[in-house]
Write a protein that holds these residues in place. Sequence first.
Motif, mmCIF file in Angstrom:
data_model
loop_
_atom_site.group_PDB
_atom_site.id
_atom_site.type_symbol
_atom_site.label_atom_id
_atom_site.label_comp_id
_atom_site.label_asym_id
_atom_site.label_seq_id
_atom_site.Cartn_x
_atom_site.Cartn_y
_atom_site.Cartn_z
ATOM 1 N N ASP A 53 0.826 -1.214 0.000
ATOM 2 C CA ASP A 53 0.000 0.000 0.000
ATOM 3 C C ASP A 53 0.853 1.255 0.000
ATOM 4 O O ASP A 53 0.532 2.250 -0.661
ATOM 5 C CB ASP A 53 -0.936 -0.009 1.213
ATOM 6 N N ILE A 54 1.964 1.222 0.752
ATOM 7 C CA ILE A 54 2.841 2.390 0.801
ATOM 8 C C ILE A 54 3.507 2.613 -0.548
ATOM 9 O O ILE A 54 3.611 3.747 -1.037
ATOM 10 C CB ILE A 54 3.905 2.211 1.906
ATOM 11 N N ILE A 55 3.966 1.530 -1.179
ATOM 12 C CA ILE A 55 4.595 1.652 -2.501
ATOM 13 C C ILE A 55 3.588 2.181 -3.519
ATOM 14 O O ILE A 55 3.917 3.016 -4.367
ATOM 15 C CB ILE A 55 5.152 0.286 -2.948
ATOM 16 N N HIS A 56 2.354 1.688 -3.418
ATOM 17 C CA HIS A 56 1.312 2.094 -4.359
ATOM 18 C C HIS A 56 1.006 3.586 -4.255
ATOM 19 O O HIS A 56 0.597 4.214 -5.236
ATOM 20 C CB HIS A 56 0.054 1.269 -4.108
ATOM 21 N N SER A 57 1.218 4.174 -3.092
ATOM 22 C CA SER A 57 0.938 5.600 -2.902
ATOM 23 C C SER A 57 1.993 6.492 -3.546
ATOM 24 O O SER A 57 1.767 7.695 -3.705
ATOM 25 C CB SER A 57 0.840 5.919 -1.406
ATOM 26 N N HIS A 58 3.141 5.924 -3.916
ATOM 27 C CA HIS A 58 4.191 6.706 -4.559
ATOM 28 C C HIS A 58 3.948 6.768 -6.062
ATOM 29 O O HIS A 58 3.468 5.825 -6.677
ATOM 30 C CB HIS A 58 5.564 6.085 -4.291
#
Length: 372
Positions: free
Chosen positions: A66-71
């Motif tokens: 989820d954190i990677i997807h937000s970048h």
Amino acid sequence: RHGLLQFVAEAVSTTGEAALVPPRDESVWVLHKVIDLVGDPESSVRDAAIECLEEIYKVVGDQLIDIIHSHALRPAHLNAIYARLSQLGADVVVAPATSAACSDQSPARGKQQQQQRSPGGIDELDTASSAGDVAAAAPVQGAGHGEKQQCKRSKTAALPAEDSACTLDTARSWGGAAAKAKRGGYKDGGGFTADGVLPEAQPLAVSSERELRVELERIAATLSRGAAMVDWEKRVAAMLHLEGLVRGGAVGSFEACFMDHLRQLRDPILEQMVDRRSAVARQAAHLMEVLAAALGYKFDSVAAAFMGALLKALVITVQVVSEAADTAARGVLYHCRAPKLVTLLCEVLTGDKSAKMRQHCSVYLLQILEQW
């Protein structure tokens, strides 16, 4: 940047959640910096950032997705991350792909995709995107293998709408420990066997110095002719033959004869170390370690030349070769305590421009301090 990323990966691997919990703001800041470095211009930094994310995923799990997807990462960088995390069992989309089974696909595009199917039953992925990025993806088995291909919406918002409409489900279960992907070389492992393990040399005994001389001259003739004249399998067989002579006791029985021919074999072995085929380079690196173990301090005459070749192989992009060179360099330093090796490592540490090279030299000098 490369060194700091390796430090973070080692800290997470060693301490687990303790490296990410206190204080939360700082750990989140570090995590975002690691993700940003996946888009670094230098390939070594990008690889180190992805390896760091692998270690973090082992600790935090799907929260990292989820954190990677937000970048706002480029599609190629996202696919590089997802391809590695899928090896650990992450339920992610590795690369965009189109299939005739998708309901939202036009007939014209389905026909075009049908024409891109190779004779072996492998679907070639459409790698063209509006930004000109190329997404690296592993081949997926086609319908000829009888496996059902499922379509799912891509988690990557940055992908073009047409290419991300339908993708192949390449997620893996947590049923067993996933091995780290090997890249480069014969049969993908860089060796003769399917799992990338180097072939084992059988001990070969010689009864006289004349017989040993004939064998060594034959090996030198095979290796000296180069890649353009001799098939790579024959050159690997020649290095295995030399290793077999060493394991068979040729060094102890006819030391003077062996040392004379080793000086003649130095340059041909160095040529194998820079060969494009990883199976040849790995075998040459392994042979250097075997020679150092058999000769001990007598390896001093060729130690600097062999160590220089191993250091150069550390920074190449083929992972199996760089790992083999690192293992061989550590073995050479363990068995041969030659002062000229210290001089060589200090010169490279203070003068080389590659951060990765300097880091390896620092590790080797630390090994010398601990073992010598």
